[in-house]
Scaffold this motif. Structure first.
Motif, PDB file in Angstrom:
ATOM      1  N   ARG A 117       4.135 -12.731   6.724  1.00 22.13           N
ATOM      2  CA  ARG A 117       3.072 -11.726   6.560  1.00 22.13           C
ATOM      3  C   ARG A 117       2.870 -11.409   5.085  1.00 22.13           C
ATOM      4  NH1 ARG A 117       2.867  -6.766   3.859  1.00 22.13           N
ATOM      5  NH2 ARG A 117       1.081  -5.619   4.607  1.00 22.13           N
ATOM      6  N   TYR A 122      -6.156   2.969   3.465  1.00 17.42           N
ATOM      7  CA  TYR A 122      -7.597   2.725   3.570  1.00 17.42           C
ATOM      8  C   TYR A 122      -7.948   1.527   4.428  1.00 17.42           C
ATOM      9  CZ  TYR A 122      -7.432  -0.574  -0.551  1.00 17.42           C
ATOM     10  OH  TYR A 122      -7.179  -1.589  -1.439  1.00 17.42           O
ATOM     11  N   ARG A 160       0.843  -1.203   0.000  1.00 20.20           N
ATOM     12  CA  ARG A 160       0.000   0.000   0.000  1.00 20.20           C
ATOM     13  C   ARG A 160       0.874   1.246   0.000  1.00 20.20           C
ATOM     14  NH1 ARG A 160      -3.992  -3.590  -1.196  1.00 20.20           N
ATOM     15  NH2 ARG A 160      -5.327  -4.133   0.553  1.00 20.20           N
ATOM     16  N   MET A 182     -10.752  -2.863   9.488  1.00 21.36           N
ATOM     17  CA  MET A 182      -9.443  -3.443   9.243  1.00 21.36           C
ATOM     18  C   MET A 182      -9.080  -3.223   7.777  1.00 21.36           C
ATOM     19  SD  MET A 182     -10.381  -7.524   9.149  1.00 21.36           S
ATOM     20  CE  MET A 182      -9.087  -8.283   8.194  1.00 21.36           C
ATOM     21  N   LEU A 183      -7.945  -3.493   7.365  1.00 14.25           N
ATOM     22  CA  LEU A 183      -6.732  -3.746   8.120  1.00 14.25           C
ATOM     23  C   LEU A 183      -5.761  -2.725   7.585  1.00 14.25           C
ATOM     24  CD1 LEU A 183      -5.137  -5.616  10.085  1.00 14.25           C
ATOM     25  CD2 LEU A 183      -4.743  -7.125   8.160  1.00 14.25           C
ATOM     26  N   PHE A 192      -4.524 -12.478   0.614  1.00 21.08           N
ATOM     27  CA  PHE A 192      -5.768 -11.828   1.061  1.00 21.08           C
ATOM     28  C   PHE A 192      -5.903 -10.354   0.753  1.00 21.08           C
ATOM     29  CE2 PHE A 192      -6.087 -15.661   3.691  1.00 21.08           C
ATOM     30  CZ  PHE A 192      -7.431 -15.962   3.509  1.00 21.08           C
ATOM     31  N   TYR A 193      -4.859  -9.725   0.206  1.00 21.16           N
ATOM     32  CA  TYR A 193      -4.948  -8.263   0.145  1.00 21.16           C
ATOM     33  C   TYR A 193      -6.124  -7.786  -0.707  1.00 21.16           C
ATOM     34  CZ  TYR A 193      -3.039  -7.821  -4.603  1.00 21.16           C
ATOM     35  OH  TYR A 193      -2.868  -7.884  -5.953  1.00 21.16           O
ATOM     36  N   GLN A 215       0.646 -13.987   3.649  1.00 19.82           N
ATOM     37  CA  GLN A 215      -0.756 -13.724   4.014  1.00 19.82           C
ATOM     38  C   GLN A 215      -1.301 -12.536   3.214  1.00 19.82           C
ATOM     39  OE1 GLN A 215      -1.752 -15.996   5.881  1.00 19.82           O
ATOM     40  NE2 GLN A 215      -3.739 -15.436   6.713  1.00 19.82           N
ATOM     41  N   TYR A 216      -0.436 -11.559   3.001  1.00 17.90           N
ATOM     42  CA  TYR A 216      -0.843 -10.375   2.236  1.00 17.90           C
ATOM     43  C   TYR A 216      -1.234 -10.774   0.814  1.00 17.90           C
ATOM     44  CZ  TYR A 216      -0.884  -5.815   0.090  1.00 17.90           C
ATOM     45  OH  TYR A 216      -1.289  -4.696  -0.592  1.00 17.90           O
ATOM     46  N   GLY A 275      -8.960  -9.478  -1.063  1.00 18.23           N
ATOM     47  CA  GLY A 275     -10.212 -10.085  -0.626  1.00 18.23           C
ATOM     48  C   GLY A 275     -10.038 -11.588  -0.505  1.00 18.23           C
ATOM     49  N   GLU A 276     -11.025 -12.226   0.094  1.00 17.00           N
ATOM     50  CA  GLU A 276     -10.908 -13.683   0.232  1.00 17.00           C
ATOM     51  C   GLU A 276     -11.168 -14.330  -1.140  1.00 17.00           C
ATOM     52  OE1 GLU A 276     -13.622 -15.955   0.426  1.00 17.00           O
ATOM     53  OE2 GLU A 276     -15.169 -14.474   0.079  1.00 17.00           O
ATOM     54  N   PRO A 277     -10.660 -15.539  -1.357  1.00 23.11           N
ATOM     55  CA  PRO A 277     -10.647 -16.101  -2.711  1.00 23.11           C
ATOM     56  C   PRO A 277     -11.995 -16.087  -3.423  1.00 23.11           C
ATOM     57  CG  PRO A 277      -9.351 -17.476  -1.230  1.00 23.11           C
ATOM     58  CD  PRO A 277      -9.964 -16.421  -0.379  1.00 23.11           C
ATOM     59  N   ILE A 294     -11.333  -0.767   4.446  1.00 25.91           N
ATOM     60  CA  ILE A 294     -12.618  -0.956   3.765  1.00 25.91           C
ATOM     61  C   ILE A 294     -13.198  -2.347   4.056  1.00 25.91           C
ATOM     62  CG2 ILE A 294     -12.199   0.749   1.954  1.00 25.91           C
ATOM     63  CD1 ILE A 294     -11.315  -1.511   0.088  1.00 25.91           C
ATOM     64  N   VAL A 295     -12.703  -2.936   5.147  1.00 29.89           N
ATOM     65  CA  VAL A 295     -13.181  -4.277   5.526  1.00 29.89           C
ATOM     66  C   VAL A 295     -13.590  -4.243   7.001  1.00 29.89           C
ATOM     67  CG1 VAL A 295     -12.527  -6.711   5.756  1.00 29.89           C
ATOM     68  CG2 VAL A 295     -11.686  -5.391   3.812  1.00 29.89           C
TER      69      VAL A 295
HETATM   70  C1  LIG Z   1      -1.564  -8.448   5.282  1.00 28.99           C
HETATM   71  C2  LIG Z   1      -2.907  -7.897   4.959  1.00 28.99           C
HETATM   72  C3  LIG Z   1      -3.040  -6.558   4.649  1.00 28.99           C
HETATM   73  C4  LIG Z   1      -4.304  -6.021   4.380  1.00 28.99           C
HETATM   74  N1  LIG Z   1      -4.410  -4.687   4.099  1.00 28.99           N
HETATM   75  C5  LIG Z   1      -5.634  -4.126   3.978  1.00 28.99           C
HETATM   76  C6  LIG Z   1      -5.781  -2.725   3.778  1.00 28.99           C
HETATM   77  O1  LIG Z   1      -4.823  -1.977   3.628  1.00 28.99           O
HETATM   78  N2  LIG Z   1      -7.035  -2.220   3.770  1.00 28.99           N
HETATM   79  C7  LIG Z   1      -8.144  -3.010   3.910  1.00 28.99           C
HETATM   80  O2  LIG Z   1      -9.255  -2.487   3.875  1.00 28.99           O
HETATM   81  N3  LIG Z   1      -8.026  -4.341   4.068  1.00 28.99           N
HETATM   82  C8  LIG Z   1      -6.809  -4.901   4.104  1.00 28.99           C
HETATM   83  N4  LIG Z   1      -6.695  -6.262   4.291  1.00 28.99           N
HETATM   84  C9  LIG Z   1      -7.914  -7.005   4.570  1.00 28.99           C
HETATM   85  C10 LIG Z   1      -8.310  -7.818   3.443  1.00 28.99           C
HETATM   86  O3  LIG Z   1      -9.011  -7.019   2.539  1.00 28.99           O
HETATM   87  C11 LIG Z   1      -9.157  -8.944   4.009  1.00 28.99           C
HETATM   88  O4  LIG Z   1      -8.302  -9.782   4.737  1.00 28.99           O
HETATM   89  C12 LIG Z   1      -9.823  -9.677   2.900  1.00 28.99           C
HETATM   90  O5  LIG Z   1     -10.851  -8.883   2.391  1.00 28.99           O
HETATM   91  C13 LIG Z   1     -10.377 -10.998   3.342  1.00 28.99           C
HETATM   92  O6  LIG Z   1     -11.274 -10.800   4.391  1.00 28.99           O
HETATM   93  P1  LIG Z   1     -11.098 -11.576   5.770  1.00 28.99           P
HETATM   94  O7  LIG Z   1      -9.696 -11.412   6.219  1.00 28.99           O
HETATM   95  O8  LIG Z   1     -12.158 -11.108   6.655  1.00 28.99           O
HETATM   96  O9  LIG Z   1     -11.263 -13.070   5.364  1.00 28.99           O
HETATM   97  P2  LIG Z   1     -12.541 -13.966   5.518  1.00 28.99           P
HETATM   98  O10 LIG Z   1     -13.667 -13.418   4.727  1.00 28.99           O
HETATM   99  O11 LIG Z   1     -12.779 -14.227   6.957  1.00 28.99           O
HETATM  100  O12 LIG Z   1     -12.004 -15.259   4.805  1.00 28.99           O
HETATM  101  C14 LIG Z   1     -11.064 -16.117   5.463  1.00 28.99           C
HETATM  102  C15 LIG Z   1     -11.282 -17.520   4.938  1.00 28.99           C
HETATM  103  O13 LIG Z   1     -12.570 -17.974   5.309  1.00 28.99           O
HETATM  104  C16 LIG Z   1     -13.277 -18.369   4.144  1.00 28.99           C
HETATM  105  N5  LIG Z   1     -14.664 -17.977   4.340  1.00 28.99           N
HETATM  106  C17 LIG Z   1     -15.135 -16.738   4.526  1.00 28.99           C
HETATM  107  N6  LIG Z   1     -16.456 -16.752   4.692  1.00 28.99           N
HETATM  108  C18 LIG Z   1     -16.834 -18.047   4.647  1.00 28.99           C
HETATM  109  C19 LIG Z   1     -18.078 -18.714   4.771  1.00 28.99           C
HETATM  110  N7  LIG Z   1     -19.209 -18.053   5.005  1.00 28.99           N
HETATM  111  N8  LIG Z   1     -18.094 -20.052   4.652  1.00 28.99           N
HETATM  112  C20 LIG Z   1     -16.967 -20.735   4.429  1.00 28.99           C
HETATM  113  N9  LIG Z   1     -15.746 -20.167   4.325  1.00 28.99           N
HETATM  114  C21 LIG Z   1     -15.692 -18.841   4.422  1.00 28.99           C
HETATM  115  C22 LIG Z   1     -12.638 -17.630   2.986  1.00 28.99           C
HETATM  116  O14 LIG Z   1     -12.821 -18.300   1.747  1.00 28.99           O
HETATM  117  C23 LIG Z   1     -11.190 -17.617   3.422  1.00 28.99           C
HETATM  118  O15 LIG Z   1     -10.541 -18.782   3.045  1.00 28.99           O
HETATM  119  C24 LIG Z   1      -5.448  -6.836   4.471  1.00 28.99           C
HETATM  120  C25 LIG Z   1      -5.310  -8.195   4.760  1.00 28.99           C
HETATM  121  C26 LIG Z   1      -4.065  -8.727   4.997  1.00 28.99           C
HETATM  122  C27 LIG Z   1      -3.950 -10.189   5.317  1.00 28.99           C
END
Ligand SMILES: Cc1cc2nc3c(=O)[nH]c(=O)nc-3n(C[C@H](O)[C@H](O)[C@H](O)COP(=O)(O)OP(=O)(O)OC[C@H]3O[C@@H](n4cnc5c(N)ncnc54)[C@H](O)[C@@H]3O)c2cc1C
Length: 486
Positions: free
Chosen positions: A442, A147, A101, A187-188, A449-450, A445-446, A452-454, A149-150
């Protein structure tokens, strides 16, 4: 206009509330947890400010003609996209793609927002005016915007308004003269501790009833009530630059950001209690595509850096002639080239969108995102497999290379056919910091997930792929024969 690194540093000394290891940090620019990463960002600002790089890094502000960073440029032509890419790549190369970022990331989102004011005007013209005013101010003052946005992961099974208490997630809790009260956490915040402003919104789907959480605004990082809780800063564990060349200088930090009744003036609000417009910022305007194009260019630089590191290890260890290693290096190079090709392809296939913004081809961009998210963990595993125990069989610290007895042992036993002990230890400690240390972990992990989740990333590709063209081929084929065809 562009700022110098010193100007940037001065702006961070605003009494912001950052909490680390039970203490409130007095000055992030001098605190050992952040000084290294902030110094790296300051150098990026110096590079863009350097008259020698003016043409590459800046364009004349439409307001006063002074040079502003190209990350803020709203691309209207393919040449604009090329110019943006070149500037972004220059900064990414300068930081080895290790700053996810860097200031050009959210700036690229704002370029996308500023190209589509009509989207924000749907909530009222004043919101579009606010957006354009802030984007212009941020460009002209060369601001670093991070930002969040989560929503924090508290109870994802429930929508925002049905959490165990109101405003666990950041939202508009009340209105006061001149603005609204922002309450809750998001977060994050990568880079938040070292940014001037935080863009606060939500990219996760909201449900009816979540209107209070459907906001989009900016908040100065040092505003009263903004509290930053960074994860463990890796620079604190970096015993020396030689031992941790990346952790010590490229930790951009990630923070939980708490908004403790922060007053957000109406002028800094772009979407207010409107679920459709909050979501559309990312799905309708070109912001998400431009912001993530920056991410991919950054990733390209990082992959080049990693590929170069591994090639150097193979060359110095005398293994690069073996067919097995050539094959593995070729596979590694393929991954880098695919990412490069996707960036250039999305740029070449760009078309003006409904806002008149030259938008890189979404489906190629998101395909690349899906690819990279899955590819990076495999790549890390592959590299660790190539290096084996050599990545671990390293002296505890640079001191072993300074003390005569241990230095002699290192020279004798920790060398390669084509490298001295010092060269090998230096290179492998760098590789470990890129692939194996806590900083590297880290990064894994970045990259996973950076964006969004897959499933969310797959969904973007699903929505943007040209299914009509694909299914037209199926129709054509089906129409080419029938029950009686032979
Ligand atoms: C190092 C790092 C830096 C980041 N930097 C930023 C940033 O600068 N700004 C920002 O806004 N965000 C940031 N993010 C956040 C990032 O956008 C989120 O981590 C990402 O959107 C995924 O959301 P989550 O972590 O809540 O994962 P989750 O949505 O909790 O997903 C985690 C796992 O659970 C699974 N899962 C989720 N929901 C379900 C379900 N209902 N059923 C079954 N499986 C499920 C997913 O497939 C995934 O494998 C950062 C993340 C990381 C790791």
């Amino acid at each position: 206009m562009t700022r110098s690194g010193d100007d940037y540093l001065r702006g961070l000394r605003d009494g912001r509330s950052v909490f680390v290891n039970g203490e409130r940090v007095a000055d992030v620019t001098s605190h050992p947890a952040f000084a290294g990463g902030i110094g790296t960002v300051a150098r990026l600002y110096d590079l863009a400010h350097d008259p020698a790089n003016r043409e590459l890094m800046t364009y004349p502000s439409p307001r006063d003609g002074r040079p502003v960073n190209k990350a803020w440029l709203v691309p209207r032509t393919r040449d604009n996209l090329v110019a943006r890419r070149q500037a972004i790549k220059f900064w990414a190369d300068a930081s080895y793609g290790l700053l996810g970022r860097s200031p050009d990331h959210v700036a690229s989102f704002f370029a996308g927002f500023a190209g589509a004011p009509a989207h924000f005007a749907r909530g009222g013209q004043r919101f579009a005016d606010n957006l354009l005013r802030f984007a212009a101010q941020a460009a002209d003052e060369d601001l670093y915007v991070s930002y969040v946005i989560v929503h924090p992961t508290v109870d994802r099974a429930q929508p925002a308004h049905r959490q165990s208490e109101p405003f666990v997630y950041a939202g508009a809790a009340a209105e006061r003269d001149g603005g609204f009260v922002l309450r809750g956490a998001q977060m994050l915040g990568t880079g938040a501790v070292m940014s001037d402003y935080i863009f606060v919104s939500v990219i996760l789907p909201l449900k009816p009833g979540d209107e209070d959480y459907a906001i989009s605004c900016v908040v100065p990082t040092g505003a009263p009530g903004v509290k930053l809780y960074p994860r463990r800063p890796y620079a604190l564990g970096a015993t020396s630059l030689f031992d941790y060349p990346l952790s010590s200088r490229f930790d951009e930090s990630d923070a939980l950001v708490v908004f403790d009744d922060v007053l957000v003036p109406w002028e800094d609000v772009f979407v207010y209690k409107n679920i459709e417009l909050a979501a559309g910022q990312f799905s309708t305007t070109p912001a998400h595509v431009l912001g993530n194009t920056q991410s991919h260019i950054r990733s390209w630089a990082k992959l080049q850096f990693i590929a170069g590191l591994v090639k150097r290890c193979m060359d110095l260890s005398g293994r690069s002639a073996s067919a097995e290693v050539v094959s593995q290096l070729g596979e590694l190079a393929t991954k880098v080239s695919i990412v490069e090709g996707m960036i250039l392809g999305a740029e070449a296939a760009a078309e003006p969108d409904r806002f008149g913004v030259m938008r890189p081809k979404d489906a190629l961009l998101y395909a690349s995102q899906v690819y990279q998210q899955a590819m990076y963990p495999v790549l890390v595993n592959q590299i660790r497999g190539l290096l084996g125990g050599a990545l671990i069989q390293l002296p505890a610290s640079v001191d072993e290379l300074r003390v005569a007895e241990s230095a002699a042992d290192m020279e004798r036993y920790v060398r390669w056919p084509n490298a001295s002990g010092v060269e090998r230890v230096k290179l492998l400690k760098l590789l470990w910091d890129a692939m194996g240390s806590e900083f590297a972990s880290r990064h894994l992990q970045y990259e996973m997930f950076y964006a969004g989740e897959p499933a969310a990333i797959h969904g973007r590709e699903y929505r943007n792929f040209d299914w009509r063209a694909a299914e037209a081929l199926v129709d054509k084929c089906l129409a080419s024969y029938g029950l009686d065809s032979r």
